[in-house]
Enzyme design. Structure first.
Site, PDB file in Angstrom:
ATOM      1  N   GLU A 516       0.828  -1.215   0.000  1.00 13.95           N
ATOM      2  CA  GLU A 516       0.000   0.000   0.000  1.00 13.95           C
ATOM      3  C   GLU A 516       0.860   1.261   0.000  1.00 13.95           C
ATOM      4  O   GLU A 516       0.501   2.276  -0.601  1.00 13.95           O
ATOM      5  CB  GLU A 516      -0.953  -0.012   1.192  1.00 13.95           C
ATOM      6  CG  GLU A 516      -1.921  -1.187   1.220  1.00 13.95           C
ATOM      7  CD  GLU A 516      -2.665  -1.387  -0.087  1.00 13.95           C
ATOM      8  OE1 GLU A 516      -2.909  -0.404  -0.818  1.00 13.95           O
ATOM      9  OE2 GLU A 516      -2.990  -2.551  -0.405  1.00 13.95           O
ATOM     10  N   HIS A 519       1.723   2.200  -3.511  1.00  9.91           N
ATOM     11  CA  HIS A 519       0.690   3.008  -4.159  1.00  9.91           C
ATOM     12  C   HIS A 519       0.793   4.463  -3.701  1.00  9.91           C
ATOM     13  O   HIS A 519       0.700   5.398  -4.505  1.00  9.91           O
ATOM     14  CB  HIS A 519      -0.695   2.477  -3.796  1.00  9.91           C
ATOM     15  CG  HIS A 519      -1.074   1.235  -4.522  1.00  9.91           C
ATOM     16  ND1 HIS A 519      -1.115   1.138  -5.886  1.00  9.91           N
ATOM     17  CD2 HIS A 519      -1.465   0.012  -4.059  1.00  9.91           C
ATOM     18  CE1 HIS A 519      -1.502  -0.079  -6.236  1.00  9.91           C
ATOM     19  NE2 HIS A 519      -1.714  -0.784  -5.140  1.00  9.91           N
ATOM     20  N   GLY A 658     -13.575  -1.091  -8.516  1.00  9.55           N
ATOM     21  CA  GLY A 658     -13.257  -0.766  -9.899  1.00  9.55           C
ATOM     22  C   GLY A 658     -12.586  -1.860 -10.674  1.00  9.55           C
ATOM     23  O   GLY A 658     -12.040  -1.605 -11.740  1.00  9.55           O
ATOM     24  N   TYR A 659     -12.592  -3.103 -10.175  1.00 11.12           N
ATOM     25  CA  TYR A 659     -11.848  -4.166 -10.840  1.00 11.12           C
ATOM     26  C   TYR A 659     -12.696  -5.029 -11.762  1.00 11.12           C
ATOM     27  O   TYR A 659     -12.253  -6.086 -12.198  1.00 11.12           O
ATOM     28  CB  TYR A 659     -11.162  -5.050  -9.796  1.00 11.12           C
ATOM     29  CG  TYR A 659      -9.877  -4.472  -9.280  1.00 11.12           C
ATOM     30  CD1 TYR A 659      -8.666  -4.795  -9.865  1.00 11.12           C
ATOM     31  CD2 TYR A 659      -9.870  -3.582  -8.217  1.00 11.12           C
ATOM     32  CE1 TYR A 659      -7.475  -4.264  -9.398  1.00 11.12           C
ATOM     33  CE2 TYR A 659      -8.691  -3.034  -7.746  1.00 11.12           C
ATOM     34  CZ  TYR A 659      -7.496  -3.382  -8.333  1.00 11.12           C
ATOM     35  OH  TYR A 659      -6.324  -2.835  -7.869  1.00 11.12           O
TER      36      TYR A 659
END
Length: 735
Positions: A516, A519, A658-659
């Protein structure tokens, strides 16, 4: 990203709810703040000159803030459209996208904060306020994505910088995918679909959260937890103490098992009682299914798939997967399947061999009950025992060396070493939504300039926090709205502190934190000032996992590990033998893990391409679960799903995030991330100066350019060539 996706972003087709360009490419919410005339009011949602005022934010403030800003936004956008339509002069870039950023940001600030809180401080009142306002936001943002004056103006803009060109091309594509070319009944129906999909996504996510937190199993008999590590018993005892408001002895119990990830994984990994493992496994895999009609996600899945298929056809695509891939690196469904099969050819034989070894150990040590084929709830347990026997190392032995404060110090030391930045704690300088949350500032060491900040919410809170781990954008870098210091949310669901002990992490939790943070680094270290392509914005979905998966590799680097692997009580460094065993464990179980990910990706792709949801729902063709079983038979034939497996009912990545038709992105980006890390391996990880030089090159390309350049071009700038799968296969032991 390891998104579960506790996201609350409205997915308007492929378009970000707060951007014409759809630039916020992951379930990461892109929003920046802008000063507004209402910023001096008493509504804390409207105080937007600085960071969110979390301590003052209450659900009752949301609706007044949304309604106030919707009116202002509509007036300003109408004026912009009129100006663009009436202008006889060539349109300049600054007249369009920067203006839209300025118009949208006050509302995007409010809705982004509300969405974030809905994921980390969920409650009935906030949920009600969020759902009440969601249709208004969807409708308002459709105005942007379907504005013909804006679309026409963008088509005429010529001379711009490369980031501006990317912002324009992304905007035009996203508007086409957002229905700008539709008229009449088709446009009306398209907008109805977008509205309904947003509602379905939120309901799906809420059902998973509710089902996760409502379940518990209390154990009173110490014999049933025999052999379970002290850390797991302390976790379960703490859960019982919190639930009953009593003191509980971790040794004597009672113990309350829940379905949040630390608790669930502890059962699957360490609970000797096979019946309890089965009970918890079945409870976890049946969340939000027909077991509870009021929280059943099966009808939601079918309706979502039907609506997405209809949306795709309205836009001229054969199916939703084609629509999804229109904004990604992968050129086609066939190209994704080709990569999947390439990896499967190496991973499947390894997986079958791994299962043979696990089964042999279970039969040798577990007795007659394991003479039959191992069940799904046996695999993780006996895999852990096999790993312990192979490497003579248990998870419980490594935990004391992975105290969260030390891990953070080591992670920050790594990025200081390879990216020339310094991370400093800044607690008290920003309001937070929970006492567990900490705040940090990032400085460029060359200039000592404060260049970014981030919030870290590290622990599991099943009562009000979505599961999984994710990175969200709090404030994006944007010249248009005068925001020069990007701010990120980093959210994990790791093991909480127990008593006087700090959070003692599993190695997997360490990797998740690094993931994370990767990102976050791409968001925070961007040098692009065009908001729509700054940081993670505008990065193609199947490339966004590059920096996150890249960071995981450093968990096996000696200098990095010894920057934090110290016993939390004695301060003694991790024994060399233990570190070597950790490195050897890296490829342990890689076959089964890879095949599992391939199944998820291909099930997702088939559901959004060839699957007939209409027929499936009526029982006239394959059901969603038939697809899951058929794909599993190809990629995990050694371990098929149970007949009543309902994993899809909690597959939030594709049904509440959103995948959709994009889960394959993890493996696609892993090819690039492994290849990128191999650049460091080639110069020698112990070659400090060379590592620093390669690190700065990575910062100046992958982390700096963000969505401002095509990801393939960014990769070639860093690596000097296109990515190769060789490093991925080698890292997984498949070479």
């Amino acid at each position: 990203m390891k998104w579960t996706v506790a996201t609350s972003l409205l997915w308007l087709s492929s378009t970000d709810a707060f951007s014409v360009v759809g630039a916020s490419r992951s379930p990461v919410k892109r929003f920046s703040t802008a000063s507004t005339e209402t910023a001096t009011t008493t509504n804390p949602f409207l105080l937007q000159d600085d960071l969110p005022q979390f301590e003052q934010l209450e659900p009752e403030f949301l609706t007044p803030a949304v309604e106030t800003l919707l009116v202002a936004m509509e007036e300003q956008f109408t004026a912009l459209e009129d100006s663009l339509s009436s202008s006889k002069k060539p349109t300049a870039y600054d007249q369009v996208l920067p203006e839209i950023e300025r118009i949208q940001f006050p509302l995007s600030f409010v809705w982004g904060v509300a969405g974030h809180l809905n994921g980390v401080r969920n409650g009935d009142t906030l949920r009600q306020a969020y759902e009440q306002n969601q249709p208004k936001i969807v409708q308002a943002m459709s105005r942007f994505s379907q504005s013909k004056p804006v679309f026409d103006a963008l088509q005429t803009i010529q001379s711009t910088t490369r980031p501006q060109q990317r912002a324009i091309s992304n905007s035009l594509r996203a508007m086409q995918l957002g229905g700008v070319g539709l008229d009449g009944a088709d446009k009306e129906r398209f907008n109805e679909i977008q509205m309904k999909l947003a509602q379905l996504s939120t309901t799906f996510s809420n059902n998973v959260l509710d089902e996760t937190k409502q379940y518990s199993l209390t154990i009173d008999d110490p014999a049933q937890v025999e052999g379970v590590p002290d850390s797991a018993k302390a976790l379960w005892a703490g859960a019982h103490a919190a639930f009953t408001q009593t003191e509980v002895d971790p040794v004597q119990g009672p113990w309350r098992i829940t379905l949040d990830m630390p608790s669930y994984v502890a059962v699957m990994s360490h609970m000797n009682d096979r019946t309890i493992r089965e009970t918890i496994y079945r409870a976890y895999l049946s969340r939000a299914s027909e077991c509870r009609a009021e929280k059943n996600n099966i009808p939601i899945i079918y309706e979502t798939l039907k609506l997405k298929a209809e949306m795709a056809k309205l836009l001229g695509f054969a199916n939703y997967a084609e629509l999804s891939l229109a904004s990604k690196m992968a050129p086609s469904v066939e190209a994704v399947t080709e990569l999947t099969d390439l990896v499967a050819a190496r991973a499947l034989p390894a997986a079958e061999q791994e299962l043979e070894e696990i089964t042999a150990l279970a039969r040798a040590q577990g007795g007659e009950e394991y003479l039959e084929k191992l069940q799904a709830w046996d695999i993780t347990y006996w895999s852990e025992r096999l790993k312990e026997s192979k490497f003579e190392l248990t998870e419980e032995e490594t935990r004391p060396y992975f105290a969260l404060p030390a891990v953070l110090d080591g992670m920050f030391a790594l990025v200081s070493r390879i990216f020339n930045i310094e991370v400093k704690a800044a607690n008290g300088e920003a309001q937070v939504w929970h006492p567990d949350v900490s705040f940090y500032k990032v400085y460029d060491k060359a200039t000592n300039q404060h260049i970014a900040s981030f919030f870290l919410d590290p622990y599991s809170r099943p009562e009000d926090k979505q599961g999984g781990a994710w990175m969200d954008v709090c404030i994006g870098k944007s010249e248009a709205v005068n925001r020069h210091v990007p701010v990120a949310y980093l959210t994990c669901n790791g093991s909480p502190p127990v008593g006087s002990q700090p959070s003692l992490m599993t190695f997997r939790e360490v990797e998740t934190l690094f993931h994370e943070f990767g990102h976050g680094l791409q968001h925070m270290l961007t040098t692009v000032t065009v908001g729509d392509v700054s940081g993670i914005n505008g990065v193609e979905w199947d490339a966004v996992e590059l920096p996150s998966q890249f960071m995981e590799n450093w968990c096996y680097d000696r200098a990095t590990i010894y920057g934090f692997a110290k016993h939390w009580e004695t301060g003694e460094p991790m024994p060399e033998e233990m570190f070597q065993k950790l490195k050897q464990q890296r490829v342990y179980g890689a076959g089964m893990m890879s095949c599992r990910q391939l199944v998820f990706g291909q099930v997702d792709l088939e559901l959004h391409s060839s699957f007939d949801a209409e027929a499936g729902e009526k029982g006239e063709g394959e059901s969603i679960f038939d697809v899951q079983h058929r794909v599993a038979a190809k990629y995990t034939p050694y371990l098929l799903p149970l007949p009543d497996d309902r994993f899809l009912c909690s597959f939030s990545h594709i049904f509440a995030g959103g995948y959709a038709a994009g889960y394959y992105s993890y493996k696609w980006a892993e090819v690039m991330s492994a290849d990128a890390f191999s650049a460091f391996e080639e110069v020698g990880l112990d070659n400090e100066e060379a590592v620093r030089q390669i690190g700065m090159k990575f910062r100046e390309t992958v982390l700096s350019l963000g969505g401002g350049e095509n990801p393939m071009e960014v990769f070639k700038q860093f690596r000097g060539r296109e990515p190769s799968p060789d490093a991925l296969l080698r890292h997984n032991g498949f070479a």
